[in-house]
Design a protein around this motif. Sequence first.
Motif, PDB file in Angstrom:
ATOM      1  N   ASN A   1       0.868  -1.189   0.000  1.00  0.00           N
ATOM      2  CA  ASN A   1       0.000   0.000   0.000  1.00  0.00           C
ATOM      3  C   ASN A   1       0.899   1.232   0.000  1.00  0.00           C
ATOM      4  O   ASN A   1       0.990   1.955   0.999  1.00  0.00           O
ATOM      5  CB  ASN A   1      -0.914   0.012   1.221  1.00  0.00           C
ATOM      6  N   PRO A   2       1.588   1.517  -1.104  1.00  0.00           N
ATOM      7  CA  PRO A   2       2.672   2.510  -1.094  1.00  0.00           C
ATOM      8  C   PRO A   2       2.248   3.947  -0.805  1.00  0.00           C
ATOM      9  O   PRO A   2       3.069   4.740  -0.358  1.00  0.00           O
ATOM     10  CB  PRO A   2       3.276   2.388  -2.501  1.00  0.00           C
ATOM     11  N   ASP A   3       1.001   4.301  -1.035  1.00  0.00           N
ATOM     12  CA  ASP A   3       0.568   5.695  -0.830  1.00  0.00           C
ATOM     13  C   ASP A   3      -0.247   5.860   0.441  1.00  0.00           C
ATOM     14  O   ASP A   3      -0.971   6.842   0.590  1.00  0.00           O
ATOM     15  CB  ASP A   3      -0.273   6.161  -2.029  1.00  0.00           C
TER      16      ASP A   3
ATOM     17  N   GLN B   1       8.831  -0.264  -3.659  1.00  0.00           N
ATOM     18  CA  GLN B   1       7.617   0.507  -3.912  1.00  0.00           C
ATOM     19  C   GLN B   1       7.243   1.410  -2.744  1.00  0.00           C
ATOM     20  O   GLN B   1       6.322   2.219  -2.866  1.00  0.00           O
ATOM     21  CB  GLN B   1       6.449  -0.440  -4.224  1.00  0.00           C
TER      22      GLN B   1
ATOM     23  N   ARG C   1       7.055   4.442  -0.535  1.00  0.00           N
ATOM     24  CA  ARG C   1       7.300   5.854  -0.802  1.00  0.00           C
ATOM     25  C   ARG C   1       7.491   6.663   0.472  1.00  0.00           C
ATOM     26  O   ARG C   1       8.002   7.771   0.436  1.00  0.00           O
ATOM     27  CB  ARG C   1       6.133   6.440  -1.608  1.00  0.00           C
ATOM     28  N   ALA C   2       7.062   6.129   1.597  1.00  0.00           N
ATOM     29  CA  ALA C   2       7.174   6.860   2.856  1.00  0.00           C
ATOM     30  C   ALA C   2       8.609   6.812   3.360  1.00  0.00           C
ATOM     31  O   ALA C   2       9.331   5.834   3.125  1.00  0.00           O
ATOM     32  CB  ALA C   2       6.235   6.252   3.898  1.00  0.00           C
TER      33      ALA C   2
ATOM     34  N   ASP D   1       2.113  16.066  -2.053  1.00  0.00           N
ATOM     35  CA  ASP D   1       2.563  15.079  -3.028  1.00  0.00           C
ATOM     36  C   ASP D   1       3.257  15.746  -4.209  1.00  0.00           C
ATOM     37  O   ASP D   1       4.204  15.194  -4.787  1.00  0.00           O
ATOM     38  CB  ASP D   1       1.386  14.224  -3.506  1.00  0.00           C
TER      39      ASP D   1
ATOM     40  N   THR E   1       6.723  16.602  -3.059  1.00  0.00           N
ATOM     41  CA  THR E   1       7.531  15.379  -3.041  1.00  0.00           C
ATOM     42  C   THR E   1       8.026  15.033  -4.441  1.00  0.00           C
ATOM     43  O   THR E   1       9.187  14.659  -4.628  1.00  0.00           O
ATOM     44  CB  THR E   1       6.706  14.222  -2.463  1.00  0.00           C
TER      45      THR E   1
END
Length: 801
Positions: free
Chosen positions: A261-263, A395, A397-398, A715, A718
């Motif tokens: 759950n990358p986002d 994957q 991203r955090a 976002d 980022t």
Amino acid sequence: MSDSFQRSNLAQSMKAQRAELEHALTHSPFRAHADRMIEAGARTINVLQIGWTLRVKRSCERVFMLLPELLASGERLAKDLRNLRENGQIGVSWREYIRDASQRTILLMDLLRESGDIFLEHEAAGCPPGLFYKYETIMDGRDLPIKSNFVLLRIIPPQDVTADYSRRRPFVIIPPRAGHTAGVGAHAPDSQVGVVLRQGHPVYLVGFRREPEQDQHLSYVACAEAAFVREVARRHPRAPLPAVVGNCQAGWATLVMAATNPDLTGPIVINGSPVTAVSGNIGDNTFRYIAGIYGGVWIPMFLCDLGKGMFDGANLIHNFELLNPERLFLKYAELFRDVDTARGSFLASEKWWSSFCLLHENEICWILENLFIGNRLGKNKAYLGSERQHVDLKQIRAPIVVFASHGDNVTPPQQALNWITDVYENEEEIRVRGQHIIYMVHNDIGHLGIFVSSKVVNREFRQVATTFEAIEALMPGLYEMCVKDIQEHDGRKTFSVELVERSFKDIRALNDNYRDEFPFDAVHRTSQLQAQIYHTIARPFVRAAVTSFTADASRTVHPERLSRAVISSRNLMLTGLKSMTEQVRRSRAKARVDNPFLLAEALYVQHIAEAIIFWRDLRDMIYELLFHSMWNTPFQRYFGSPYEVIPRQMTPEELRSRPDVQFALKMIATGGFIEALIRMMALLVSDRGGIRRDRLDRWSSVLTQNEPFRSVPSDRLTAITRQQTIIATLEREQAIETLPLLLDESEERRRAYLVACYIPGPIAEMSPSTIDLLLRFAQVLQQPPITADVTENPLAEMEAE
């Protein structure tokens, strides 16, 4: 004619045949393979020699280091006893000590009885989370489409603490499901929950019931945790994305959830998490050898069959305590010594430590095959849901914060950090992918102390929790967080935090060249074969012989449970102990602090502990030598070679060929004020090799509080930061030369240059390279170089005007 003559010449013919034979043997595949086998055998002998030498040396150093102290204590004890004999007081001191020790024995037995009663009550209640704080249940995994035994709890702040539920970042803390019940990290005021609450953040805790749902998989757990984080984010729409803290086993589970759950999440903190469980150094880290010594995954499969499909978490706690048996002895020896004052802390920790959860066979087998034996997660080869969903750690991203310790023999720094070098090709790939990975390595704290010790929680974890906003504003890359103590003039202690840019060489420097990880490939392959044989031949008969009654009985008589149940009020032999304890408390008479028999007691405990340590070191040495003798042979190396993954360094051309990198480089002359300033900051951070906390705070303030950054979605910021980091990393000179193309107006150039000078702070604290880079910015932007410190935020001043 000459050829015929040479063939007829016997001496020359034999010489030619000998040369042909020598050439064939020298260049034959058999000779090359034999050379490789001999070389592998020599490496095995070298590993055994190094392991033997290091362990014997460490044991001898410990003996010689403690021997003077033990001798000095013995001499002091003998001197005190002689003085007592000469003064005629030895009998008085002996009676005083006997009375004190007898009373402490009664108090200790009653404390253990009380602990046993709490254990039985907690087990009867289904092992609810052992938390210090009050809580309410927000979500239950049984209500989700994919059911699990996990629950989401909201921690209710105490009356003296006020949490800001509107704008402060929420924290989701996930305790480890490593055998005991949920509670670690929230069982005391000076815990992770306590630190975050006192800073005004909403806190949620992911707990779990003792028994998993039917046919529960790790993919069900990942789905439940993702649903919990979504619910927390929904409850706090104005706040940043939730920060997720995973302790021990929950650390790699958090990575699995974030990778699928990358986002979903904000920053991730993993404390003492064995992501690459086969890593370690020769002569140390014995825990990783257990699978190769006692067998592979078929033994947990057998235990699950005995438990009617459930694996008893008490087995994990039992193995953990046997890893350092001297700590178990010292735990009760120190409790006997401090029984008058240690009651509260002992019962609080025992409540969550001595209540054991169960894991479904699907879960424990996935954990072993993907971490502790197969190392698939660390190699980025793990799958969820029957090989349907790839867990790709790239994957995520955090930002990821990893905390490890050299004093942790359960999860040493190699197991906590090596996944970084195994998953990514190099540190440049981390920057190109826009990833932030920050790690800290403590010097001596133990495994549980990483997320239990108030010293670590109030120092390292507090700094991490207060740096999240700044970390998200940081340029992508690999960093080490260095926390230094600073003693102020008024006696208060503060901390200096610096994020230092690191490379893969720094992580590999913690290892001994990975020269002892290859045998685990053979262990993995053998484990799979053994599991298939057991599943086909023995499992049907074992399952047919096990009933629900025998499964419950086997869990009841487990040594971890039985030892606590025996010392409880259910034991008729302990009848009257409670009333006897009350009488002892009323007539309690402690021995004097200078009583020499107290010193004799402490000396005896120390000798017993050192004897246990010697036995532990001997056992660990035998484990290591036996493991490498069995699995590090040339044949086993050949047997495990199909599972061997040889890392390859990504070339600069391959890195540039990535589509996202190509797109970023094409945009080198495109953008405006935001892109230009972020690029300048990326160049400054890369040039200095790190950034101090105060400078990071100033940059974070600019991004979040001042226009034009304040109006840009996070976002989008980022994405711009990632793009400009790629440009600054791969095309440094061109990135500087094209800055004027991004800043058309003279006023924009002046503002950008002033902000670039404001972030590093006073000129006296700048490094020469930083000053040179700022002068270069002034030159390309056609601005006069600054000669005085820029102490005020230029963007804030312009907004005020």
